[in-house]
Design an enzyme around this catalytic site. Structure first.
Site, PDB file in Angstrom:
ATOM      1  N   LEU A  37       3.833  28.949  50.811  1.00  0.00           N
ATOM      2  CA  LEU A  37       4.155  29.866  49.741  1.00  0.00           C
ATOM      3  C   LEU A  37       3.733  28.989  48.675  1.00  0.00           C
ATOM      4  O   LEU A  37       3.879  27.923  48.216  1.00  0.00           O
ATOM      5  CB  LEU A  37       5.642  29.678  49.808  1.00  0.00           C
ATOM      6  CG  LEU A  37       6.435  30.655  48.695  1.00  0.00           C
ATOM      7  CD1 LEU A  37       6.193  32.118  48.668  1.00  0.00           C
ATOM      8  CD2 LEU A  37       7.952  30.183  48.906  1.00  0.00           C
ATOM      9  N   GLY A  38       3.292  30.119  47.616  1.00  0.00           N
ATOM     10  CA  GLY A  38       3.157  29.662  46.240  1.00  0.00           C
ATOM     11  C   GLY A  38       2.782  30.833  45.116  1.00  0.00           C
ATOM     12  O   GLY A  38       2.808  31.862  45.734  1.00  0.00           O
ATOM     13  N   LYS A  62       3.383  19.897  43.636  1.00  0.00           N
ATOM     14  CA  LYS A  62       2.884  20.021  44.883  1.00  0.00           C
ATOM     15  C   LYS A  62       3.168  18.531  45.778  1.00  0.00           C
ATOM     16  O   LYS A  62       3.729  18.559  46.826  1.00  0.00           O
ATOM     17  CB  LYS A  62       1.400  20.148  45.105  1.00  0.00           C
ATOM     18  CG  LYS A  62       0.909  21.442  44.578  1.00  0.00           C
ATOM     19  CD  LYS A  62       1.748  22.527  45.669  1.00  0.00           C
ATOM     20  CE  LYS A  62       1.027  23.972  45.216  1.00  0.00           C
ATOM     21  NZ  LYS A  62       1.796  24.965  45.757  1.00  0.00           N
ATOM     22  N   TYR A  70       1.333  21.159  37.976  1.00  0.00           N
ATOM     23  CA  TYR A  70       0.874  21.726  39.285  1.00  0.00           C
ATOM     24  C   TYR A  70       0.844  20.669  40.181  1.00  0.00           C
ATOM     25  O   TYR A  70       1.402  20.936  41.495  1.00  0.00           O
ATOM     26  CB  TYR A  70      -0.534  22.344  39.211  1.00  0.00           C
ATOM     27  CG  TYR A  70      -0.811  23.018  40.292  1.00  0.00           C
ATOM     28  CD1 TYR A  70      -0.345  24.290  40.953  1.00  0.00           C
ATOM     29  CD2 TYR A  70      -1.843  22.349  41.170  1.00  0.00           C
ATOM     30  CE1 TYR A  70      -1.013  24.764  42.190  1.00  0.00           C
ATOM     31  CE2 TYR A  70      -2.450  22.795  42.281  1.00  0.00           C
ATOM     32  CZ  TYR A  70      -1.802  23.871  42.845  1.00  0.00           C
ATOM     33  OH  TYR A  70      -2.164  24.607  44.205  1.00  0.00           O
ATOM     34  N   ARG A  95      -9.232  39.648  39.874  1.00  0.00           N
ATOM     35  CA  ARG A  95      -9.032  38.344  39.101  1.00  0.00           C
ATOM     36  C   ARG A  95     -10.591  37.775  38.662  1.00  0.00           C
ATOM     37  O   ARG A  95     -10.911  37.112  39.352  1.00  0.00           O
ATOM     38  CB  ARG A  95      -8.169  37.179  39.712  1.00  0.00           C
ATOM     39  CG  ARG A  95      -6.654  37.605  39.907  1.00  0.00           C
ATOM     40  CD  ARG A  95      -5.736  36.400  40.082  1.00  0.00           C
ATOM     41  NE  ARG A  95      -5.771  36.076  41.870  1.00  0.00           N
ATOM     42  CZ  ARG A  95      -5.301  35.297  42.231  1.00  0.00           C
ATOM     43  NH1 ARG A  95      -4.556  34.516  41.451  1.00  0.00           N
ATOM     44  NH2 ARG A  95      -4.949  35.100  43.460  1.00  0.00           N
TER      45      ARG A  95
END
Length: 162
Positions: free
Chosen positions: A9-10, A65, A61, A96
């Protein structure tokens, strides 16, 4: 009851610019899922974080993590598998353009990333998933961290029936 839990998940900063909400998605939800699975009997956790994950980092970030890893390790599963990809390659559902350009450049860079730098090689989401599946079917120590080379090696293993 659960035997294993797989967590990949992210979010992205584009979708979740608010740091508190981003942290909730990238840290709190994976850790909560692991806690719930452990409470329901799961013996192994397989989680995707990122290359360079470090709970002491100044970079949000990388620190997030690293904190996910730290907090899931603290849950003391019988087996904890941490997958640290660099650039996750492949097609995206949404357009993107900047990321498309970076992925194209990564295809050129990948063969140049040798030795200790090979951990920065790009890998597809499907390759990460297959590596996780192969890891789940094998014997493992209590804690194992997988970088690109480890995930690539798992790709070469023959498929075994669970």
């Amino acid at each position: 009851m659960a035997d294993d839990i797989f967590i990949a998940l992210g979010t992205t900063r584009k979708h979740t610019p608010d740091e508190a909400e981003y942290y909730r998605i990238d840290h709190d939800y994976p850790v909560l899922a692991a806690k719930i699975a452990k409470a329901n009997g799961a013996q192994a956790v397989f989680v995707v974080t990122a290359v360079g994950a470090n709970a002491a980092s100044r970079l949000f970030y990388v620190r997030t993590k690293g904190e996910v890893e730290r907090d899931i390790i603290a849950l003391d599963f019988a087996h904890t598998h941490i997958f640290r990809p660099s650039m996750i390659m492949g097609q995206r559902v949404e357009d993107r353009p900047g990321e498309r350009l970076i992925i194209a450049a990564w295809h050129v860079l990948n063969p140049l990333l040798l030795g200790p730098a090979d951990r920065y090689r790009g890998i597809t989401g499907g390759e990460i998933a297959r590596a996780m599946l192969h890891a789940a079917r094998g014997d493992a120590p209590k804690l194992r961290v997988y970088h690109w080379k480890d995930m690539a090696a798992l790709q070469r293993e023959p498929d075994r029936q669970a």
